[in-house]
Enzyme design. Structure first.
Site, PDB file in Angstrom:
ATOM      1  N   LYS A 190     -51.729  40.496 -33.241  1.00 52.93           N
ATOM      2  CA  LYS A 190     -52.932  41.313 -33.109  1.00 52.93           C
ATOM      3  C   LYS A 190     -53.534  41.227 -31.715  1.00 52.93           C
ATOM      4  O   LYS A 190     -54.603  41.754 -31.476  1.00 52.93           O
ATOM      5  CB  LYS A 190     -53.977  40.958 -34.175  1.00 52.93           C
ATOM      6  CG  LYS A 190     -53.921  39.590 -34.749  1.00 52.93           C
ATOM      7  CD  LYS A 190     -54.732  39.545 -36.055  1.00 52.93           C
ATOM      8  CE  LYS A 190     -54.312  38.420 -36.955  1.00 52.93           C
ATOM      9  NZ  LYS A 190     -54.618  38.572 -38.345  1.00 52.93           N
TER      10      LYS A 190
ATOM     11  N   LYS B 216     -52.580  25.505 -29.247  1.00 56.23           N
ATOM     12  CA  LYS B 216     -53.905  26.129 -29.239  1.00 56.23           C
ATOM     13  C   LYS B 216     -54.884  25.400 -28.330  1.00 56.23           C
ATOM     14  O   LYS B 216     -55.783  26.020 -27.772  1.00 56.23           O
ATOM     15  CB  LYS B 216     -54.467  26.203 -30.658  1.00 56.23           C
ATOM     16  CG  LYS B 216     -53.811  27.275 -31.510  1.00 56.23           C
ATOM     17  CD  LYS B 216     -54.731  27.634 -32.662  1.00 56.23           C
ATOM     18  CE  LYS B 216     -54.113  28.676 -33.570  1.00 56.23           C
ATOM     19  NZ  LYS B 216     -54.953  28.956 -34.749  1.00 56.23           N
TER      20      LYS B 216
ATOM     21  N   LYS C 245     -43.240  37.832 -31.527  1.00 58.40           N
ATOM     22  CA  LYS C 245     -43.710  38.276 -32.839  1.00 58.40           C
ATOM     23  C   LYS C 245     -44.750  39.386 -32.701  1.00 58.40           C
ATOM     24  O   LYS C 245     -45.553  39.360 -31.761  1.00 58.40           O
ATOM     25  CB  LYS C 245     -44.384  37.094 -33.550  1.00 58.40           C
ATOM     26  CG  LYS C 245     -43.609  36.571 -34.736  1.00 58.40           C
ATOM     27  CD  LYS C 245     -44.231  35.312 -35.275  1.00 58.40           C
ATOM     28  CE  LYS C 245     -45.190  35.567 -36.421  1.00 58.40           C
ATOM     29  NZ  LYS C 245     -45.559  34.351 -37.156  1.00 58.40           N
TER      30      LYS C 245
END
Ligand code: TRP
Length: 328
Positions: A200, A117, A197
């Site tokens: 969103k 991240k 995966k």
């Protein structure tokens, strides 16, 4: 006379970072729903964690509400489980500060999620200490079990280490939480890029089925989902990731094993198989969508208010106990 053992406590958190999708539902929320009958459950919308990625203010406010709507629509019953917003209880942040003294910088540097991240959001201290806040979430209610995906096991391991150190240095007050592994949910992949995966992220809308998608959208997304070369339906994640993903989705929504599912559909053509999956998905998702759309924002705010009042009771108790141990 035998006494009934008290129910164990489950805690889990979900970031309010956008519409809930099929991956969240089959991977986590269905499991959260199941656990309600055997555990005392806390389900927290972790809005303090989401600050680490600098969400837009208005979006965040709506996403928080929509996330609780999704939980309720999937079957999490606010009369059974405690559902609340993390930022409504200052206890999480306060315990996090205390626990940061029981955690080494080197441990945080090894967290793979931090490394990933920080490439997108920079190396700020919020992202760095994210796992300590997560430990506080879990320990503030003395959770015994935590249902989390594979990507969170490293954080849970750190939580266990932090709890053990506190217990050893002061007093055994924290149970050492374990990962709840009752039938870990399906790992749902993108319909367009089945090697990744389902997520969103806005650049893969066609590969993601959202809780709000209507029947037509579901059919369209299934029709345009990638299949693989060949024409035989078989479960082979490496060579047939697209078909294998659809098989897993079908197995999961019909509560069957992949083998059973494969037996039932093995003779179908790809096109018919996709139609079959979209029919089943519509039967599975449309009642959920109906509940979702019927819930008002006002109702959700009431649920979260009641949830945080209940959550405050155990959080207060733990914090008093912790402070007593520390002498503050
Ligand atoms: N980090 C978790 C995730 O991204 C969310 C989370 C925050 C969480 N606090 C938690 C999960 C405590 C389980 C327990 O999925």
């Amino acid at each position: 006379m035998s006494r009934i053992a008290p129910m164990k406590t489950v805690f889990s958190g979900i970031q309010p970072s956008g519409s809930v999708h099929l991956g969240n539902i089959l991977g986590a929320l269905i499991n959260w729903k199941r656990m309600q009958k055997d555990y005392s459950c806390y389900y927290c919308i972790v809005d303090l964690h989401s600050l680490t990625t600098f969400p837009d203010k208005e979006l965040l406010q709506q996403d928080k509400i929509d996330t609780i709507k999704s939980l309720v629509a999937v079957g999490i019953d606010p009369n059974k489980s405690i559902v609340y917003f993390q930022s409504d209880l200052p206890h999480h942040a306060e315990l996090s500060w205390i626990l940061s003294n029981f955690c080494q910088i080197g441990e945080l540097q090894r967290m793979t999620q931090y490394k990933d991240k920080s490439e997108s959001f920079g190396t700020h201290a919020g992202l760095f200490t994210y796992p300590v806040l997560m430990a506080a979430d879990i320990l503030i209610h003395k959770a015994d079990e935590v249902p989390v995906g594979d990507d969170q096991t490293q954080h849970l391991e750190l939580t266990r280490d932090i709890a053990t150190r506190f217990n050893q240095k002061y007093q055994e007050i924290f149970p050492i939480p374990s990962r709840n592994s009752t039938k870990t949910g399906a790992r749902v992949m993108s319909l367009r890029h089945p090697e990744a995966k389902m997520s969103k992220s806005s650049d893969d809308i066609a590969g993601t089925i959202y809780i709000t998608d209507d029947d037509e959208e579901i059919i369209k997304k299934l029709k345009t989902s990638v299949t693989d070369s060949g024409s035989k339906i078989s479960y082979d994640k490496e060579n047939k990731p697209g078909i294998s993903n659809l098989l897993e989705i079908l197995a999961s929504i019909t509560s069957r094993s992949v083998e059973q599912t494969l037996n039932e559909v093995s003779g179908m053509q790809y096109g018919d198989f996709k139609m079959h999956v979209s029919d089943e998905l519509i039967s599975f998702l449309s009642p959920i969508r109906e509940v979702y759309l019927g819930l008002t924002d006002k109702k959700i705010l009431q649920i979260s208010k009641e949830g945080s009042e209940k959550a405050k009771i155990t959080a207060d108790e733990t914090l008093v106990e912790v402070k007593n141990c520390l002498g503050i």
